[in-house]
Design an enzyme around this catalytic site. Structure first.
Site, PDB file in Angstrom:
ATOM      1  N   ASP A  30     -23.354  38.645  10.795  1.00 14.00           N
ATOM      2  CA  ASP A  30     -24.024  37.807   9.882  1.00 14.00           C
ATOM      3  C   ASP A  30     -24.384  38.365   8.908  1.00 14.00           C
ATOM      4  O   ASP A  30     -25.057  39.463   8.781  1.00 14.00           O
ATOM      5  CB  ASP A  30     -25.121  37.126  10.733  1.00 14.00           C
ATOM      6  CG  ASP A  30     -26.104  36.270  10.155  1.00 14.00           C
ATOM      7  OD1 ASP A  30     -25.484  34.922   9.818  1.00 14.00           O
ATOM      8  OD2 ASP A  30     -27.292  36.292  10.001  1.00 14.00           O
TER       9      ASP A  30
ATOM     10  N   GLU B 145     -19.325  38.133   7.040  1.00 12.70           N
ATOM     11  CA  GLU B 145     -19.766  37.191   6.388  1.00 12.70           C
ATOM     12  C   GLU B 145     -20.270  37.834   5.082  1.00 12.70           C
ATOM     13  O   GLU B 145     -21.214  38.294   5.246  1.00 12.70           O
ATOM     14  CB  GLU B 145     -20.895  36.240   7.074  1.00 12.70           C
ATOM     15  CG  GLU B 145     -21.316  35.125   6.212  1.00 12.70           C
ATOM     16  CD  GLU B 145     -22.427  34.465   6.730  1.00 12.70           C
ATOM     17  OE1 GLU B 145     -22.666  33.174   6.622  1.00 12.70           O
ATOM     18  OE2 GLU B 145     -23.390  35.077   7.363  1.00 12.70           O
TER      19      GLU B 145
END
Length: 715
Positions: free
Chosen positions: A357, A394
């Protein structure tokens, strides 16, 4: 009987040398960190660079007050590591934590407070949130209690599946949300065990890789807001505020109240592997649940705040995560912590990969500036334990760093391709001027990953963060009022189109168009080069009623409604056949970007572009039609995909096929079910091989093959 040398050494190691607080102890070994069972006792090891003293606090399981507090003798400190073996402990029935004493001077980054009991950053189990949604007793001083964990699970013959990245079909889902709905009819809804009962569904769909939203221990009750429409308490449902990075979430386990969440999760992974499905974890190393200056002290803040977090010169927290704090990932100690954590999940849980993330944060220096060669990313890429583990970034963060296509990959990292998502969404809604970029995206984004191959691109149209596929074609605007933030949260740039009505409608034409648009999206996704990722429920038109940020919604907005499997069987069938089609055609999974080079056996290039006329694509700004033909090697079929985002039909001139091949129809999203798609290998030969009428807002997929070909290749 004479003792072996190893037995003599064992007895020496098990011999106490000191007594502290009524317990027999000896100096522990600095490594490994955490609490580890050793002969006769438990070895506790914890790092703190600036602590002046450290105390081990031991509780009987579930008791509010400690049963013992043992200060580490000074001679038990090696460098910045406090290590002590305590003998005679019933390790299955204790909880533990630490008191760290030292300077309290926030300006210089130090926040020591010996009054607080701190969780062990290396704790393999956490108690305190054992059952999902149970309101905690906040009067208790030590909320997240570290526990000792045995590593005695029987993995049998389980080994990593090692599925090539280009062959993956990734399915992103939430452990609780996947089976929490009453319609799931599983034995333990919302748990690892519940998900395990749905493995046959995943296998039948064609999924070979499941990507789980965070499963590290977090506190779902850590949300002060209520739903303004109902007054109900909101949750930290997604779990991106990590409390403990080494511990599986107890509230996701039917056996969490018994401390068996680790084994329940391992059983799920073992059974997924047996079904041919890899497991990727969504991991959050960019921030923690401790938040900023107003946030709680759980672990890192109290043990060594200046080491674990990025701090301004005034001692405040940099906030590149958008959630209050930023982990100091490229500090050498923190780098090793992240590496130890990932090694733990790979070695002890047989995890196949990780999605990071806001991974751009992992490339920031101690002061937040982007690094050209981030040591953490390099360390993870070359670590021997993680050598064959899939790493997915990401490649952006909340601080404005956007590195899609430029993420430091070291030949190992793949990326969520946000540009793929945005381009295909724009094309589907009929925006002008995107046809040229669409060609680049469906060819594996060679402009972004020229030296890394197509498998560096994880292609997706929807994810947990944003609209579902059904909502993408049903709403022009987000509708997040239930989140209690006055609809100010969530993204505004969704590239969505409601097809003529905002939200649910009884208009049959609009509903038919929405179904067609969802099929169009799926057809493009599964015929694009790169790794396709499907959001759980998109295959059955799961809706969040226009909410594009359901991070706090533990209810039917987020849960998978299993009644939709029957209600939307048409879309489910279309998805299943598209996945199967991809598996049967190597040319769609090629790791090399196409170059236009002619395949000698057919006289056709590996990729060619077409418009209404064969070999004549229209790259103008107003073009909303593009066709692509892919030609593989050997006896592979030719796959032709025509994508029409125009609101008018077009007559297509099809390219001629050599070698006794003819065009066969696999899918036409403009046709009524069941004629919208066929089973791979059972495509219908076209009557007029040179022409095809593509309807408005439709995708057509043709296969150029010989009539006697029925032995399709499957990975």
């Amino acid at each position: 009987m004479t003792e072996t040398r190893s037995e003599q050494v064992l007895r020496v190691d098990a011999y106490p040398t000191h007594e502290v607080g009524g317990y027999r102890v000896r100096a522990g070994k600095p490594f490994p960190f955490g609490a580890n069972v050793v002969p006769g006792g438990v070895s506790f090891s914890v790092f703190s660079d600036q602590a002046t003293s450290m105390t081990l606090v031991i509780f009987k399981r579930g008791e509010p007050e400690p049963m013992a507090e043992l200060e580490f003798p000074e001679e038990f400190r090696t460098g910045s590591v406090f290590a002590m073996t305590v003998f005679g402990l019933d390790h299955e029935n204790i909880e533990y934590g630490y008191r760290a004493d030292g300077p309290y001077d926030p300006v210089t980054g130090h926040r020591f407070d010996a009054r607080q009991v701190l969780s062990d950053p290396y704790a393999r189990l956490i108690a305190g949130r054992d059952v999902w949604g149970v309101e905690p007793d906040r009067s208790r001083g030590y909320q997240y209690r570290s526990r000792v964990c045995l590593q005695d699970f029987d993995w049998g013959d389980d080994t990593p599946l090692g599925i090539p990245a280009e062959d993956l079909v990734v399915y992103e889902t939430h452990v609780r949300g996947f089976t929490r709905h009453p319609s799931s009819q599983v034995t333990a809804p919302g748990t690892f065990a519940g998900l395990r009962e749905k493995i046959p569904y995943l296998k039948e769909l064609g999924i070979n890789c499941i990507e789980l939203l965070p499963v590290f221990e977090f506190d779902e009750s850590d949300n002060p807001r209520t739903n303004p429409e109902t007054g109900e308490q909101l949750f930290d449902y997604w779990g991106y505020n990590t409390v403990s990075f080494f511990a599986p979430k107890a509230g996701y386990a039917a056996t969490g109240r018994y401390g068996m969440q680790g084994d329940e999760f391992r059983t799920l992974i073992k059974d997924l592997h047996a079904a041919g499905i890899e497991v990727i974890l969504d991991v959050v190393f960019n921030h923690t649940a401790e938040g900023n200056e107003q946030g709680p002290t759980i672990s890192f803040k109290g043990l060594d705040n200046a080491t674990y977090y990025m701090l301004t010169p005034d001692g405040y927290y940099f906030n590149f995560s958008g959630t209050g704090n930023t982990v100091n990932c490229n500090h050498p100690v923190v780098r090793n912590y992240v590496l130890d954590c990932l090694r733990h999940w790979v070695a002890d849980y047989h995890i196949d990969g990780f999605r990071f993330d806001l991974a751009a944060i992992l490339g920031r220096a101690l002061d937040g500036t982007p690094l050209p060669n981030p040591p953490l990313l390099e360390l993870l890429a070359y670590d021997p334990v993680l050598r064959h583990t899939k790493l997915i970034a990401e490649a952006w963060d909340a601080g404005g760093l956007y590195e899609v296509g430029n993420f430091p990959a070291y030949g190992r990292w793949a990326e969520w391709n946000g540009k793929y998502r945005d381009t295909v969404r724009s094309f589907l809604k009929g925006d002008p001027g995107v046809t040229g970029e669409l060609a680049t995206r469906i060819a594996g984004s060679p402009d972004l990953y020229a030296t890394r191959g197509t498998a560096a691109s994880v292609n997706f149209l929807t994810a947990h963060d944003g609209f579902t596929l059904a909502d993408l074609v049903s709403y022009n605007d987000k509708h997040n009022e239930a989140n209690g933030e006055n609809n100010g949260d969530g993204a505004n740039d969704n590239n969505s189109w409601n097809c003529g009505a905002e939200g649910p409608t009884d208009d049959p034409e609009i509903n038919a168009l929405r179904t067609r648009q969802m099929k169009n999206a799926l057809a493009i996704l599964f015929t694009s080069q790169g790794i396709p990722m499907l959001l759980a429920g998109d295959e059955v038109a799961r809706t969040q009623q226009g909410n594009n940020n359901t991070y706090c919604q533990d209810n039917e907005l987020s849960w998978f409604d299993w009644d939709q499997v029957d209600d939307n069987a048409e879309l489910l069938r279309f998805t299943r056949e598209m996945i199967e089609f991809r598996k049967h055609h190597r040319e769609l999974r090629s790791t090399a970007h196409p170059t236009g080079q002619v395949r000698e056996h057919l006289g056709l290039p590996d990729i060619s572009w077409h418009g209404e006329r064969a070999w004549q694509p229209d790259w103008s700004a107003e073009s909303r039609l593009l066709a692509v033909a892919r030609c593989g090697t050997g006896d592979d079929d030719v796959v032709y995909v025509a994508m029409n985002a125009h609101w008018e039909s077009h007559d297509l001139e099809l390219p001629a096929l050599p070698g006794g091949r003819s065009w066969h129809l696999f899918a036409d999203t403009g046709a009524e079910a069941p004629y919208d798609i066929r089973t791979p290998g059972a495509e219908q030969e076209l009557d007029n091989a040179g022409k095809y009428l593509i309807g408005p807002r439709s995708v057509v997929i043709l296969v150029g093959r010989t009539d006697d070909r029925d032995d399709l290749e499957t990975p």
